[in-house]
Design a protein around this motif. Structure first.
Motif, short mmCIF file in Angstrom:
data_model
loop_
_atom_site.label_atom_id
_atom_site.label_comp_id
_atom_site.label_asym_id
_atom_site.label_seq_id
_atom_site.Cartn_x
_atom_site.Cartn_y
_atom_site.Cartn_z
N UNK A 55 0.88 -1.17 0.00
CA UNK A 55 0.00 0.00 0.00
C UNK A 55 0.92 1.21 0.00
N UNK A 56 1.03 1.86 -1.16
CA UNK A 56 1.99 2.94 -1.36
C UNK A 56 1.29 4.28 -1.48
N UNK A 57 1.86 5.33 -0.89
CA UNK A 57 1.21 6.64 -0.91
C UNK A 57 1.07 7.21 -2.32
N UNK A 58 2.00 6.98 -3.21
CA UNK A 58 1.89 7.49 -4.59
C UNK A 58 0.73 6.87 -5.32
N UNK A 66 1.29 9.79 4.18
CA UNK A 66 0.67 8.50 4.48
C UNK A 66 1.74 7.43 4.68
N UNK A 67 1.50 6.50 5.60
CA UNK A 67 2.48 5.43 5.79
C UNK A 67 2.50 4.48 4.59
N UNK A 68 3.63 3.85 4.40
CA UNK A 68 3.78 2.80 3.40
C UNK A 68 3.59 1.49 4.14
N UNK A 69 2.75 0.62 3.60
CA UNK A 69 2.42 -0.64 4.29
C UNK A 69 2.82 -1.83 3.44
N UNK A 70 3.46 -2.80 4.09
CA UNK A 70 3.81 -4.08 3.48
C UNK A 70 3.06 -5.15 4.25
N UNK A 89 10.72 -1.10 11.11
CA UNK A 89 9.38 -0.58 10.85
C UNK A 89 8.96 0.38 11.96
N UNK A 90 8.10 1.32 11.61
CA UNK A 90 7.52 2.20 12.62
C UNK A 90 6.45 1.45 13.42
N UNK A 91 5.77 0.53 12.77
CA UNK A 91 4.76 -0.31 13.40
C UNK A 91 4.74 -1.65 12.69
N UNK A 92 4.40 -2.71 13.42
CA UNK A 92 4.20 -4.00 12.77
C UNK A 92 3.28 -4.84 13.65
N UNK A 93 2.70 -5.85 13.04
CA UNK A 93 1.83 -6.73 13.78
C UNK A 93 1.32 -7.84 12.88
N UNK A 146 6.59 5.26 8.14
CA UNK A 146 6.14 6.63 7.89
C UNK A 146 7.12 7.26 6.92
N UNK A 147 6.61 7.76 5.83
CA UNK A 147 7.49 8.30 4.79
C UNK A 147 8.30 9.49 5.29
N UNK A 148 7.77 10.23 6.24
CA UNK A 148 8.46 11.43 6.72
C UNK A 148 9.43 11.13 7.86
N UNK A 149 9.45 9.90 8.37
CA UNK A 149 10.33 9.57 9.48
C UNK A 149 11.77 9.46 9.01
N UNK A 150 12.72 9.85 9.87
CA UNK A 150 14.13 9.63 9.52
C UNK A 150 14.41 8.14 9.53
N UNK A 151 15.40 7.68 8.75
CA UNK A 151 15.73 6.26 8.73
C UNK A 151 16.15 5.79 10.13
N UNK A 152 15.78 4.58 10.45
CA UNK A 152 16.13 4.01 11.74
C UNK A 152 17.59 3.58 11.74
#
Length: 163
Positions: free
Chosen positions: A62-65, A80-84, A116-120, A135-141
């Motif tokens: 699920x991609x924001x573009x 918007x978050x990117x979801x795998x 990931x910022x979130x997973x489950x 989160x697309x705007x988050x800095x890389x972990x």
């Protein structure tokens, strides 16, 4: 967007190639840290499905573009978050493992946790879906190394002798 995955280790490479092409189409360039992280997450989740279930699976992105192309504003798509997601037909819950230093596997979910910022996961039909979001705007972990032995550099504390 989704891709059917066969229970074959070669499918992991095919899933990475497919995901790269979808990222490019959504405005996430290959040299963005987000793209590299997403490809690693795809690889880990698909590998887990192939190795631990031995059953077909479905990879979803699920991609924001892609959302922006459906009438959403470009600003909303960029935030918007990117979801795998990887869905399989095994009802067995994912089991994070504590891999020994010498183990060649067992770190996939630890990587997902770190990157990931979130997973489950959740039940889906007769099986389950394991998902993660960035989160697309988050800095890389920077803590992915924690999944590989506590974050210590590979040779920290090791004395070398000149030969």
């Amino acid at each position: 967007m989704q891709l059917e995955i066969r229970p074959d280790p070669a499918e992991v490479g095919r899933a990475r190639r497919w995901a790269r092409s979808r990222l490019a189409g959504s405005g996430i360039t290959a040299d963005e840290p987000l793209a590299e992280t997403l490809i690693l997450l795809v690889s880990e989740l698909v590998t887990n499905a192939v190795v631990h279930t031995g059953r077909p699976a479905v990879l979803r992105l699920c991609l924001p573009g892609a959302a922006a192309g459906n009438g959403a504003s470009a600003e909303n798509a960029a935030s918007a978050p990117v979801r795998v997601e990887v869905a399989d037909t095994s009802s067995r819950a994912p089991q994070p493992r504590c891999a020994d230093d010498d183990a060649t596997g067992g770190r996939g979910l630890a990587l997902v946790e770190c990157l990931a910022d979130r997973w489950g996961w959740s039940p889906e039909g007769v099986g389950k879906s394991i998902w993660c979001e960035l989160d697309r705007c988050s800095p890389p972990r920077q803590n992915a190394a924690l999944a590989y032995g506590g974050g210590l550099p590979a040779y920290e504390g090791v004395a070398f002798e000149a030969v």
